[in-house]
Scaffold this motif. Structure first.
Motif: not given
Length: 331
Positions: A75-103
């Motif tokens: 699913p990550y293909e064609n998104t532009g996301i690469k190793e070393g990038d920092m994910i900051k927000e998902i659906n407008g919500y600030e991401v602070q840790n991996t547990t929050q991201l998975m939820d």
């Protein structure tokens, strides 16, 4: 992608690659410098635990997902996301840790989600469609990390600013090999478990624990030349600080004998002899300022010299830690 590939808190014990705290024996030239212009600090030389938390969640790898239909997806293909990038927000919500991201990903039920991620100083937006895996949870096929921990040397204490410095170099992520972008962190007390002496073509290592350590200070910056922050436990610092010394500039360092502070036994900081062989006065590209030779017999007998690199196995993957600063000539 298996669940263990996404960690809510990946604790990696960094074996110390540079475990010494320097002080240069005063020369007549240094002693003539005006006391008003000379910075003074308290050397420490103590082993300390570091806990760091990233500013967002760091992308450290990609992996195919085997769906419930038996097919593989990326699913990550064609998104532009690469190793070393920092994910900051998902659906407008600030991401602070991996547990929050998975939820958030699992609650999407397979609908497209918007992602804001950072690469260097650029913020980029994209969308990605989670895939339901064999275990019945929605996944992105991205490995992420939100924290790291390890051991280092607490170098000095600046009483004037109530600040500390440690390591003398920055902490890089072990997968991306880039300076870890942190939001905050802390230093805690630690205990040495064992020391493995280095030998020709075989590096040594120092092992310790920080799980039960008490907080000593708050980390504010992770830079190319060290990790810095504010002391919160002055009582502990005052109990371990060594006699105050003046800080020499690079131009004031002289070739010849010098001494270092080092903790090789719990709660015991000792003084060891070295020799400064060469000074890199014009080096401005990194933090390397000198070439030294370890001459102290006791130190060589215990460690074999300065520990330049170690390897640690965790979660069935081999992580290589490169934490060497100055070149070191041993016997």
């Amino acid at each position: 992608m298996k669940k263990k590939k996404i960690a809510s808190f990946l604790l990696i014990i960094f074996f110390v690659s540079y475990i010494f705290s320097f002080y240069i024996q005063p020369s007549e030239k240094i002693e003539q410098v005006s006391s008003q212009m000379t910075k003074k600090v308290y050397p420490l030389g103590r082993l300390i635990g570091l806990k760091l938390y990233t500013n967002g969640v760091l992308v450290v790898g990609m992996s195919e997902i085997k769906g419930q239909d038996g097919k593989t997806y990326t699913p990550y293909e064609n998104t532009g996301i690469k190793e070393g990038d920092m994910i900051k927000e998902i659906n407008g919500y600030e991401v602070q840790n991996t547990t929050q991201l998975m939820d958030i990903v699992n609650s999407s039920k397979g609908k497209d989600i918007s992602v804001k991620y950072q690469r260097d100083d650029e913020e980029i937006y994209t969308t990605i469609k989670p895939i339901i895996g064999e275990e019945g949870k929605y996944m992105l096929g991205i490995w992420v990390r939100d924290a790291a921990a390890g051991l280092g040397t607490l170098t000095y204490y600046d009483e004037e600013n109530c600040s500390f410095a440690t390591l003398g170099h920055g902490i890089q992520d072990i997968d991306t090999e880039k300076l870890l972008n942190i939001s905050n962190g802390e230093i805690v007390t630690s205990k040495i478990i064992s020391i493995v002496k280095g030998k020709p073509r075989k590096v040594g290592e120092i092992r310790g624990i920080i799980d039960e350590g008490k907080k000593v200070g708050e980390i504010e910056k992770n830079t190319e030349i060290g990790v810095y922050g504010k002391v919160t436990n002055k009582e502990f610092i005052n109990s371990i600080k060594l006699p105050e010394v003046s800080v020499a500039t690079r131009s004031q360092i002289e070739i010849g004998k010098a001494k270092i502070y080092c903790e090789l036994k719990n709660d015991e900081v000792s003084e060891y002899e070295i020799e400064i062989k060469k000074i890199f006065k014009n080096n401005s590209s990194n933090n390397k300022s000198m070439l030294i030779k370890v001459t102290d017999k006791k130190l060589l007998e215990t460690t074999g010299g300065i520990i330049p690199r170690n390897e640690w196995n965790t979660n069935n993957s081999k992580w290589k830690i490169y934490w060497s600063n100055n070149k070191c000539i041993t016997k």
